[in-house]
Design a protein around this motif. Structure first.
Motif, mmCIF file in Angstrom:
data_model
loop_
_atom_site.group_PDB
_atom_site.id
_atom_site.type_symbol
_atom_site.label_atom_id
_atom_site.label_comp_id
_atom_site.label_asym_id
_atom_site.label_seq_id
_atom_site.Cartn_x
_atom_site.Cartn_y
_atom_site.Cartn_z
ATOM 1 N N LYS A 149 35.403 44.631 45.909
ATOM 2 C CA LYS A 149 36.693 44.793 45.141
ATOM 3 C C LYS A 149 36.575 44.152 43.838
ATOM 4 O O LYS A 149 36.829 44.573 42.781
ATOM 5 C CB LYS A 149 37.892 44.529 45.823
ATOM 6 C CG LYS A 149 38.048 45.268 47.265
ATOM 7 C CD LYS A 149 39.364 45.166 47.868
ATOM 8 C CE LYS A 149 39.964 43.692 48.093
ATOM 9 N NZ LYS A 149 39.218 42.921 48.939
ATOM 10 N N SER A 150 36.433 42.667 43.898
ATOM 11 C CA SER A 150 36.518 41.981 42.699
ATOM 12 C C SER A 150 35.312 42.338 41.690
ATOM 13 O O SER A 150 35.443 42.554 40.651
ATOM 14 C CB SER A 150 36.311 40.448 42.938
ATOM 15 O OG SER A 150 37.648 40.059 43.703
ATOM 16 N N LEU A 155 36.403 45.581 39.946
ATOM 17 C CA LEU A 155 37.286 45.546 38.944
ATOM 18 C C LEU A 155 36.619 44.872 37.724
ATOM 19 O O LEU A 155 37.205 45.051 36.456
ATOM 20 C CB LEU A 155 38.537 44.834 39.413
ATOM 21 C CG LEU A 155 39.213 45.289 40.430
ATOM 22 C CD1 LEU A 155 40.579 44.580 40.603
ATOM 23 C CD2 LEU A 155 39.853 46.682 39.845
ATOM 24 N N TRP A 181 42.902 43.642 32.104
ATOM 25 C CA TRP A 181 42.221 42.945 33.190
ATOM 26 C C TRP A 181 43.152 41.486 33.573
ATOM 27 O O TRP A 181 42.922 40.608 32.614
ATOM 28 C CB TRP A 181 40.869 42.298 33.162
ATOM 29 C CG TRP A 181 39.900 42.058 34.201
ATOM 30 C CD1 TRP A 181 40.335 42.649 35.437
ATOM 31 C CD2 TRP A 181 39.036 41.109 34.266
ATOM 32 N NE1 TRP A 181 39.513 41.849 36.434
ATOM 33 C CE2 TRP A 181 38.660 40.970 35.714
ATOM 34 C CE3 TRP A 181 38.294 40.374 33.225
ATOM 35 C CZ2 TRP A 181 37.636 39.937 36.060
ATOM 36 C CZ3 TRP A 181 37.473 39.567 33.755
ATOM 37 C CH2 TRP A 181 36.868 39.322 35.323
ATOM 38 N N PRO A 216 42.361 38.725 36.096
ATOM 39 C CA PRO A 216 41.704 38.352 37.299
ATOM 40 C C PRO A 216 42.631 37.337 38.066
ATOM 41 O O PRO A 216 43.629 37.136 37.929
ATOM 42 C CB PRO A 216 40.559 37.265 36.799
ATOM 43 C CG PRO A 216 41.173 36.980 35.296
ATOM 44 C CD PRO A 216 41.994 38.199 35.052
ATOM 45 N N GLN A 217 41.730 37.011 39.404
ATOM 46 C CA GLN A 217 42.845 36.221 40.529
ATOM 47 C C GLN A 217 43.435 35.009 39.814
ATOM 48 O O GLN A 217 44.614 34.579 40.095
ATOM 49 C CB GLN A 217 41.829 35.758 41.448
ATOM 50 C CG GLN A 217 41.425 36.991 42.309
ATOM 51 C CD GLN A 217 40.834 36.483 43.451
ATOM 52 O OE1 GLN A 217 40.805 35.530 44.061
ATOM 53 N NE2 GLN A 217 39.924 37.345 44.073
ATOM 54 N N ASP A 242 43.396 41.975 40.262
ATOM 55 C CA ASP A 242 42.866 41.323 41.146
ATOM 56 C C ASP A 242 43.781 40.288 41.973
ATOM 57 O O ASP A 242 43.759 39.255 41.385
ATOM 58 C CB ASP A 242 41.548 40.749 40.609
ATOM 59 C CG ASP A 242 40.751 40.553 41.812
ATOM 60 O OD1 ASP A 242 40.837 40.821 42.824
ATOM 61 O OD2 ASP A 242 39.306 40.004 41.511
ATOM 62 N N GLU A 243 44.208 40.684 43.059
ATOM 63 C CA GLU A 243 44.750 39.754 44.020
ATOM 64 C C GLU A 243 46.160 39.257 43.204
ATOM 65 O O GLU A 243 46.007 37.957 43.272
ATOM 66 C CB GLU A 243 44.120 38.778 44.411
ATOM 67 C CG GLU A 243 42.830 39.399 45.652
ATOM 68 C CD GLU A 243 43.641 39.763 46.879
ATOM 69 O OE1 GLU A 243 44.695 39.564 47.120
ATOM 70 O OE2 GLU A 243 42.657 40.461 47.531
ATOM 71 N N SER A 273 44.200 45.403 43.043
ATOM 72 C CA SER A 273 43.292 44.971 44.283
ATOM 73 C C SER A 273 44.227 43.974 45.159
ATOM 74 O O SER A 273 44.516 42.883 44.639
ATOM 75 C CB SER A 273 41.958 44.285 43.947
ATOM 76 O OG SER A 273 41.364 43.569 45.144
#
Length: 247
Positions: free
Chosen positions: A41-42, A45, A81, A83-84, A160-161, A190
Motif C-alpha cells: 500500500k505505501s 501511494l 501526498w 506520508p505516515q 498513508d495511515e 491507506s
C-alpha cells in the motif's frame, strides 16, 4: 480522476517485486485502501505521489503521466501526498511551513503565502498559524500535513495511515475533516482501520500481496462478510475473508 496505474512493476530488491504488472484505477470521491502490512500500500501511494517511479508501466492522472519528465511538474501540482510521518520544519511557523511546501510545489513565494491562509482555514488551523510547527499535537500536525497538500490546490490527495497513533478524539476530528473536504477533493486513504467506513468512503479497495483482491462500494464490501455476521463486525469479517495475512 481517475488516478490510474497501468502495468506497473516496482521492486526494492531485484528478486523481490512489491508490485508486479499492476493495473488499477481509483475512482472519484473518497477511496479507502485496506490491506495487511507488506501488501504494497505505501509503495503504491509513493508511486502515485511520484516519490518513486515504476520500473515498468505508467501512473497517470488524466493525460499527465508521472513518468514523463515533461508532465512531472504538472502531475505533482495536481497530486498531494501525506506520508505516515509528518515532520515539523524547525523554526518555521505553521503558516510558514504550509507556504514553504507550496513553494516547493512550484508556486511563487507570494502565491504560496497567500494560498497558505486558505489551506489552514480549510483544516481549522487558522488560529495556530503563528505557532511554531514543532509545538503542534499529533492530530494538529496531521491536519497541517493536509493543509500542505491543499496549498497548491491538489485535485487528489494521498494519505498513508493518517490516523496511526492518534487518540479516539483526534481520530474523530480527522474523520470529520476528511468527510468535509471530500466534497471538493478526491482522497485515497491507506489504513488498517475499518471503523466508520460507511461514514466517510465511497469506494473500498482491498490490496494484498501487490494486487487488488476487492474493489467496490462500502455496501458491496460489507456484503462479503459471511451471513449472520454481527453488524459491528461486518467490516472486520469481510476484510479477514479477503486477505491472506501479513507478508
Amino acid at each position: 480522476m481517475p488516478l490510474r496505474f497501468t502495468d506497473c512493476s516496482f521492486s526494492y530488491r531485484a528478486d523481490t517485486p512489491v508490485l508486479d504488472h499492476l493495473t488499477v484505477d481509483f475512482p472519484e470521491g473518497c477511496t479507502v485502501l485496506l490491506g495487511p502490512n507488506g501488501a504494497g500500500k505505501s509503495t503504491l501511494l509513493s508511486l502515485g505521489a511520484s516519490a518513486l517511479a515504476p520500473s515498468t508501466g505508467s501512473v497517470t492522472l488524466g493525460r499527465a503521466d508521472s513518468v514523463r519528465r515533461r508532465d512531472r511538474r504538472a502531475y505533482r501540482q495536481r497530486v498531494g501526498w501525506l506520508p505516515q510521518d509528518v515532520k515539523p520544519i524547525p523554526a518555521l511557523t505553521v503558516r510558514e511551513q504550509a507556504a514553504y511546501v507550496g513553494w516547493l510545489k512550484g508556486l511563487s513565494k507570494s502565491e504560496a503565502w497567500d494560498r497558505s491562509a486558505d489551506a489552514l482555514n480549510r483544516v481549522r488551523l487558522t488560529e495556530l498559524g503563528g505557532r511554531k510547527s514543532h509545538e503542534l499535537s499529533g492530530g494538529q500536525l496531521r491536519r497541517l500535513g493536509i493543509a500542505q497538500t491543499l496549498v497548491h490546490q491538489a485535485e487528489v490527495v494521498l494519505l498513508d495511515e493518517p490516523t496511526a497513533g492518534l487518540d479516539p478524539v483526534q481520530r474523530g476530528v480527522f474523520r470529520d475533516l476528511l468527510a468535509e473536504l471530500s466534497t471538493s477533493v478526491h482522497f485515497i486513504v491507506s489504513t488498517h482501520q475499518t471503523d466508520d467506513l460507511a461514514a466517510i468512503y465511497d469506494t473500498v479497495i482491498v490490496f494484498d500481496r501487490g494486487q487488488p483482491v476487492f474493489r467496490g462500494s462500502v455496501a458491496e464490501f460489507f456484503s462479503a462478510a459471511p451471513a449472520g455476521t454481527a453488524y459491528e463486525r461486518r467490516a472486520e469479517s469481510a476484510y479477514r475473508g479477503l486477505v491472506r495475512g501479513e507478508v
